[in-house]
Design a protein around this motif. Structure first.
Motif, PDB file in Angstrom:
ATOM      1  N   LEU A   1       1.119  -1.377  -0.267  1.00 45.20           N
ATOM      2  CA  LEU A   1      -0.024  -0.103  -0.079  1.00 45.20           C
ATOM      3  C   LEU A   1       0.651   1.132  -0.130  1.00 45.20           C
ATOM      4  O   LEU A   1       0.283   2.541  -0.621  1.00 45.20           O
ATOM      5  N   GLU A   2       1.593   1.389   1.012  1.00 46.67           N
ATOM      6  CA  GLU A   2       3.090   2.156   1.100  1.00 46.67           C
ATOM      7  C   GLU A   2       3.334   2.417  -0.922  1.00 46.67           C
ATOM      8  O   GLU A   2       3.433   4.250  -0.541  1.00 46.67           O
TER       9      GLU A   2
ATOM     10  N   GLU B   1       2.455   1.958  -3.392  1.00 43.39           N
ATOM     11  CA  GLU B   1       0.996   2.355  -4.223  1.00 43.39           C
ATOM     12  C   GLU B   1       0.668   4.043  -4.076  1.00 43.39           C
ATOM     13  O   GLU B   1       0.790   4.188  -4.716  1.00 43.39           O
ATOM     14  N   GLU B   2       1.109   4.183  -2.642  1.00 43.80           N
ATOM     15  CA  GLU B   2       0.940   5.392  -2.927  1.00 43.80           C
ATOM     16  C   GLU B   2       2.433   6.449  -3.589  1.00 43.80           C
ATOM     17  O   GLU B   2       1.132   7.273  -3.644  1.00 43.80           O
ATOM     18  N   ILE B   3       3.204   6.134  -3.137  1.00 41.71           N
ATOM     19  CA  ILE B   3       4.747   6.634  -3.478  1.00 41.71           C
ATOM     20  C   ILE B   3       3.836   7.076  -4.747  1.00 41.71           C
ATOM     21  O   ILE B   3       4.232   7.828  -5.347  1.00 41.71           O
ATOM     22  N   LYS B   4       3.501   6.032  -5.906  1.00 40.21           N
ATOM     23  CA  LYS B   4       4.033   5.612  -6.852  1.00 40.21           C
ATOM     24  C   LYS B   4       2.570   6.825  -7.564  1.00 40.21           C
ATOM     25  O   LYS B   4       2.519   7.455  -8.653  1.00 40.21           O
ATOM     26  N   THR B   5       1.124   6.353  -6.663  1.00 42.10           N
ATOM     27  CA  THR B   5       0.578   7.575  -7.039  1.00 42.10           C
ATOM     28  C   THR B   5       0.952   9.528  -6.705  1.00 42.10           C
ATOM     29  O   THR B   5       0.631   9.713  -7.329  1.00 42.10           O
ATOM     30  N   VAL B   6       1.441   9.503  -5.846  1.00 44.56           N
ATOM     31  CA  VAL B   6       2.133  11.102  -5.042  1.00 44.56           C
ATOM     32  C   VAL B   6       3.212  10.785  -6.312  1.00 44.56           C
ATOM     33  O   VAL B   6       3.388  12.366  -7.466  1.00 44.56           O
TER      34      VAL B   6
ATOM     35  N   THR C   1       7.770  14.510  -2.856  1.00 40.84           N
ATOM     36  CA  THR C   1       7.025  13.238  -2.750  1.00 40.84           C
ATOM     37  C   THR C   1       7.170  13.240  -0.978  1.00 40.84           C
ATOM     38  O   THR C   1       6.250  12.578  -0.606  1.00 40.84           O
TER      39      THR C   1
ATOM     40  N   LEU D   1       3.723  12.750   1.051  1.00 41.38           N
ATOM     41  CA  LEU D   1       3.060  11.798   2.067  1.00 41.38           C
ATOM     42  C   LEU D   1       3.052  11.909   3.245  1.00 41.38           C
ATOM     43  O   LEU D   1       2.418  11.727   4.063  1.00 41.38           O
TER      44      LEU D   1
ATOM     45  N   ARG E   1      -0.472  13.267   5.048  1.00 43.47           N
ATOM     46  CA  ARG E   1      -1.570  12.090   4.719  1.00 43.47           C
ATOM     47  C   ARG E   1      -1.958  11.732   5.791  1.00 43.47           C
ATOM     48  O   ARG E   1      -0.796  11.652   6.401  1.00 43.47           O
TER      49      ARG E   1
END
Length: 85
Positions: free
Chosen positions: A23-24, A26-31, A78, A82, A85
């Motif tokens: 999940l982390e 994926e969140e980094i990729k999204t950011v 980035t 993060l 959030r």
């Protein structure tokens, strides 16, 4: 038995950790996709492939030092996003 409970607990902990890491990531990729411009994304991509600062600089038409500065900026943006959030 207590030993089998410990084994199950370790497996559950490992699974939970794996899901959290996914999940982390994926969140980094999204950011990165949503917050960084194409040049900063490209720098991170090339550096993650093992390209040197000078190699990336040559591809982008800037110095290796400028790549280092932009890479630092990309990481800062980035991580800063993060952390909010």
């Amino acid at each position: 038995t207590w030993d089998s409970i410990q084994v199950i607990m370790k497996e559950l902990w490992s699974l939970e950790e794996s899901v959290a890491n996914h999940l982390e990531a994926e969140e980094i990729k999204t950011v990165i996709k949503e917050r960084l411009d194409i040049r900063l994304r490209r720098i991170l991509e090339l550096r993650s492939e093992g390209k040197t600062l000078d190699e990336v600089g040559t591809k982008l038409g800037v110095s290796g030092e400028r790549v280092r500065q932009l890479e630092s900026l990309a990481k800062f943006v980035t991580l800063n996003f993060l952390s909010r959030r």
